[in-house]
Scaffold this motif. Structure first.
Motif, mmCIF file in Angstrom:
data_model
loop_
_atom_site.group_PDB
_atom_site.id
_atom_site.type_symbol
_atom_site.label_atom_id
_atom_site.label_comp_id
_atom_site.label_asym_id
_atom_site.label_seq_id
_atom_site.Cartn_x
_atom_site.Cartn_y
_atom_site.Cartn_z
ATOM 1 N N ASP A 105 1.614 11.492 15.869
ATOM 2 C CA ASP A 105 2.312 11.925 14.971
ATOM 3 C C ASP A 105 3.241 11.049 14.139
ATOM 4 O O ASP A 105 3.474 11.219 12.862
ATOM 5 N N LEU B 106 2.132 9.024 11.079
ATOM 6 C CA LEU B 106 1.949 9.706 9.653
ATOM 7 C C LEU B 106 2.758 9.510 8.653
ATOM 8 O O LEU B 106 3.167 10.539 8.071
ATOM 9 N N LEU B 107 3.161 8.429 8.225
ATOM 10 C CA LEU B 107 4.122 7.948 7.336
ATOM 11 C C LEU B 107 3.377 7.390 6.221
ATOM 12 O O LEU B 107 2.508 6.545 6.233
ATOM 13 N N GLU B 108 3.975 7.265 4.859
ATOM 14 C CA GLU B 108 3.585 6.935 3.814
ATOM 15 C C GLU B 108 3.232 5.373 3.692
ATOM 16 O O GLU B 108 2.407 4.844 3.383
ATOM 17 N N PHE C 11 0.233 4.095 5.498
ATOM 18 C CA PHE C 11 -1.400 4.457 4.762
ATOM 19 C C PHE C 11 -1.300 4.166 3.326
ATOM 20 O O PHE C 11 -2.270 4.306 2.675
ATOM 21 N N PHE D 34 -3.361 7.033 -2.084
ATOM 22 C CA PHE D 34 -3.079 8.204 -1.894
ATOM 23 C C PHE D 34 -2.249 8.902 -3.133
ATOM 24 O O PHE D 34 -2.491 9.845 -3.884
ATOM 25 N N LYS D 35 -1.437 8.213 -3.818
ATOM 26 C CA LYS D 35 -0.611 8.336 -4.801
ATOM 27 C C LYS D 35 -1.508 8.696 -6.073
ATOM 28 O O LYS D 35 -1.224 9.380 -7.028
ATOM 29 N N PHE E 41 -8.267 11.305 4.072
ATOM 30 C CA PHE E 41 -7.500 10.865 5.120
ATOM 31 C C PHE E 41 -7.653 11.053 6.516
ATOM 32 O O PHE E 41 -7.503 9.940 7.352
#
Lengths: 83, 330
Positions: free
Chosen positions: A60, A63-65, A68, A33-34, A43
């Protein structure tokens, strides 16, 4: 039950076929993603893939970096959700 | 040595609002009357700040008698929007007409297609008793994950349920809802062509550059007079031009889904005053460190924000592109 290496293989195959980029560049630790390989739509499709393929439900709080950010992170996330 | 001004919170403020208004008015006259060779302007008015400022500029540019304001409510629109749009037209002495686009949207099966997708997520959803909206689930602005969308339904007792939207349902709801903006665009062009006028587009700088518009919907217009202005600057112009206070004081909404929803909640994820300043720093090459110090934030957060802005620009480029036609004879 799928073992960790099968999960990782499936996640890796998915990520590699989903991005329109030089596949040699995407390693297990690449920050997908980065580095811009996945956008918002990517996503959402990824989450749909994980839910259908592994029978998990994303909520919910997931949904943390760290869940993923890379192939490794996604594979670990799936493994944890399946336990 | 760079001549760039040090970053400050006031850096985006227009120092001479009157001069900016006059510059835009002159360019509108040049573009519409001379370059496009149209006789006046048609503008869709929603009662929001952007269309209100555009109407005020347009009325000043062409005279109120050569401007037509078109209100285009549909069954999900708030009544307040229409009342404010009427008040605005009266303030600037511009003729306003009302085109209810609900029948056209029904003909396109806009509501039917949207509600069918909503029911796949919430089988109990009934458009007669529930309101619905989509929104951004997590605050993707301060991390490296892109935003992901959720669907919220609210029943008649105010009970709220929300779920992360699966991709197919998200796409169908957005595609169906976009009939609204595209129907408005085609309605505006009907009136513009019937009068030999130009269509005034109302997106501001953020909407343009971050892709918060519908391609060939509200993005379909002949000129966009505030397309290069930050929201803070749009408010400065609104005050200068005499836009009614009720419009200036109103929180910007999307007015797209049946449930109330602010633009911040749906898309921008931060108040416009902050967004303006961060975006200015980003696009003018200020370092995250300098911006962070002025804004009282961590450098890491500003770096993540700038990364998010960069991604947003790239991923919405498709919306700003004209049709690609250089397939032969390049």
């Amino acid at each position: 039950m799928e073992n960790d290496s099968i999960i990782k293989e499936k996640v890796k195959n998915y990520v590699l076929q989903a991005v329109y980029a030089d596949k040699e560049k995407i390693k297990d630790v690449t920050l997908i993603f980065k580095e811009g390989y996945f956008d918002s739509m990517g996503f959402m499709v990824l989450i749909s893939f994980l839910e259908e393929e592994f029978g998990i439900k994303t909520n919910d709080n997931d949904l943390l970096e760290e869940n993923f950010e890379s192939i490794n992170a996604i594979s670990d996330f799936v493994t944890r959700k399946k336990q | 040595m760079s001549s760039k001004k040090p970053f400050s919170k006031d850096i985006i403020l227009l120092s001479d609002v009157e001069a900016v208004a006059n510059e835009i008015i002159l360019k509108l006259q040049q573009d519409v009357l001379h370059n496009l060779k149209r006789l006046g302007a048609v503008i869709g008015t929603s009662g929001g700040i952007d269309s209100s400022v555009c109407l005020a500029l347009t009325a000043n540019a062409f005279g109120p008698e050569r401007v037509l304001a078109v209100m285009m409510p549909e069954k999900d629109s708030s009544l307040e929007s229409e009342q404010l749009a009427k008040e605005l037209a009266t303030r600037f002495d511009v003729k306003a007409i009302r085109e209810d686009i609900t029948p056209a949207l029904s003909g396109f099966k806009c509501y039917e297609r949207r509600d069918e997708a909503v029911r796949r997520v919430f089988p109990e959803y009934n458009p007669k008793t529930h309101k619905m909206k989509i929104g951004i689930k997590q605050s993707g602005l301060s991390n490296n994950l892109p935003p992901i969308f959720s669907l919220t339904i609210i029943d008649s007792n105010g009970n709220t349920e929300d779920k992360i939207l699966p991709v197919n349902e998200y796409l169908q709801i957005v595609a169906a809802s976009n009939f609204k903006q595209r129907t408005r665009m085609t309605t505006l062009y009907y009136h513009a062509e019937a009068l030999h006028y130009a269509v005034i587009g109302t997106p501001n700088k953020h909407e343009q550059e971050q892709g918060f518009f519908v391609k060939y919907g509200d993005g379909g217009a002949d000129v966009m007079p505030i397309g290069n202005l930050y929201k803070t600057q749009v408010y400065q112009l609104a005050n200068f031009l005499g836009v009614p206070k009720a419009i200036i004081d109103r929180t910007p909404t999307t007015d797209t889904y049946s449930a109330e929803q602010t633009q911040e909640e749906f898309f921008f994820q931060m108040p416009f005053g902050l967004m303006d300043r961060y975006w200015y720093g980003f696009e003018n090459g200020y370092s995250p460190k300098e911006v962070a110090e002025v804004m009282g934030e961590s450098e890491q957060k500003v770096k993540a924000l700038f990364g998010n802005f960069e991604r947003k620009k790239k991923t919405t480029e498709y919306l700003r592109m004209s049709p690609i036609r250089d397939y032969y004879g390049r």
